[in-house]
Design an enzyme around this catalytic site. Sequence first.
Site, PDB file in Angstrom:
ATOM      1  N   TYR A 184     -23.480  48.012 -24.367  1.00  0.00           N
ATOM      2  CA  TYR A 184     -23.209  46.827 -23.536  1.00  0.00           C
ATOM      3  C   TYR A 184     -24.148  45.682 -23.899  1.00  0.00           C
ATOM      4  O   TYR A 184     -23.706  44.554 -24.143  1.00  0.00           O
ATOM      5  CB  TYR A 184     -23.338  47.197 -22.053  1.00  0.00           C
ATOM      6  CG  TYR A 184     -23.126  46.006 -21.141  1.00  0.00           C
ATOM      7  CD1 TYR A 184     -21.861  45.445 -20.984  1.00  0.00           C
ATOM      8  CD2 TYR A 184     -24.188  45.432 -20.445  1.00  0.00           C
ATOM      9  CE1 TYR A 184     -21.662  44.341 -20.167  1.00  0.00           C
ATOM     10  CE2 TYR A 184     -23.994  44.335 -19.619  1.00  0.00           C
ATOM     11  CZ  TYR A 184     -22.731  43.792 -19.488  1.00  0.00           C
ATOM     12  OH  TYR A 184     -22.543  42.693 -18.677  1.00  0.00           O
TER      13      TYR A 184
ATOM     14  N   SER B 283     -24.927  37.753 -20.773  1.00  0.00           N
ATOM     15  CA  SER B 283     -25.672  38.446 -19.704  1.00  0.00           C
ATOM     16  C   SER B 283     -27.163  38.246 -19.954  1.00  0.00           C
ATOM     17  O   SER B 283     -27.571  37.969 -21.094  1.00  0.00           O
ATOM     18  CB  SER B 283     -25.353  39.941 -19.750  1.00  0.00           C
ATOM     19  OG  SER B 283     -26.265  40.664 -18.952  1.00  0.00           O
TER      20      SER B 283
END
Length: 278
Positions: free
Chosen positions: A157, A144
Amino acid sequence: MPRIDLRGLPIAITGASSGIGYATAIACARAGMPVAVSARRADRLNELVATITRDGGRAVAVPGDVAKPEDCRKLVDVTREAFGSVYAVFANAGYGIEKPVHETSDQELRDLFETNFWGSINLVRAALPHMIDAKRGHMLWCSSCVSKLGIPRMAAYSSSKAMQDHFARAMRVELAGSGIYSSSIHPIGTISEFSDTLKSRSGLKKRAFGRPDKGLFVQTSEQVADATVACLRKPRGEVWTSLPMHMLFALGVAIPSLADYLLMRRARKRDQQASSTI
Ligand SMILES: NC(=O)c1ccc[n+]([C@@H]2O[C@H](COP(=O)([O-])OP(=O)(O)OC[C@H]3O[C@@H](n4cnc5c(N)ncnc54)[C@H](OP(=O)(O)O)[C@@H]3O)[C@@H](O)[C@H]2O)c1
């Protein structure tokens, strides 16, 4: 480096029941790759296989949970049985939670890392010996843009995405010259089921640090899928699908105090907005 002809090169994709994984399975099949698709929702996988087959592609569904090493081994085994080899894997299954660290339980942390980090390792480790034997292969890690910075309320995360990115990077140097590539994909905010899953897992009605539903910094799952197929054709270490976001995150890494200041300002603004709507 010449472009790789993907026709006939099999790929195993996790998290293929929705979003980026689903779109990538379709894009890979269109490029001529036989595709083994995995996730926990078997009904979604069967629909995907039917769509790919109807369009003339080859696909097989292998339901499973990436947190279980035996399920990832099965995915690789079925890919080889069905298509003769495993050329590529896309470690894409994952989810987010959005909570301050002090409100996140040990179990929530462990569960997230079991899926996002260990799920990727389980897949890569199952496939790598076959790639080494074949002297070719490609490991794609769906990391990401947030892998580059610790995002407030998304510490777990963003750390899990950083771990994927670091493994991908270390392995591409370890394996340099072996014919096996390792690439990190860095999507920005992407339209998928990600936000809904995040909200339900975090007990939120609205995300504090989430992406807007549309705008400059949002893309479709199909855009990520196309960038992933382009990376399979012409391997690269990192795939960024948004130049402005790439520059922004690079600046944040180069000048941490600036990134912290901007993130704090944004957090304050969100908190003010939240309190004014109560
Ligand atoms: N959307 C974004 O804004 C964004 C941005 C950057 C990176 N990413 C990354 O992109 C990847 C794909 O996310 P997405 O946006 O496509 O979200 P999504 O639509 O929610 O897809 C997530 C996929 O992961 C699967 N999955 C979750 N836990 C699993 C488990 N334990 N075992 C097997 N499969 C599991 C889900 O399938 P089942 O529930 O059927 O198992 C689903 O197919 C994730 O790694 C995410 O971190 C997303």
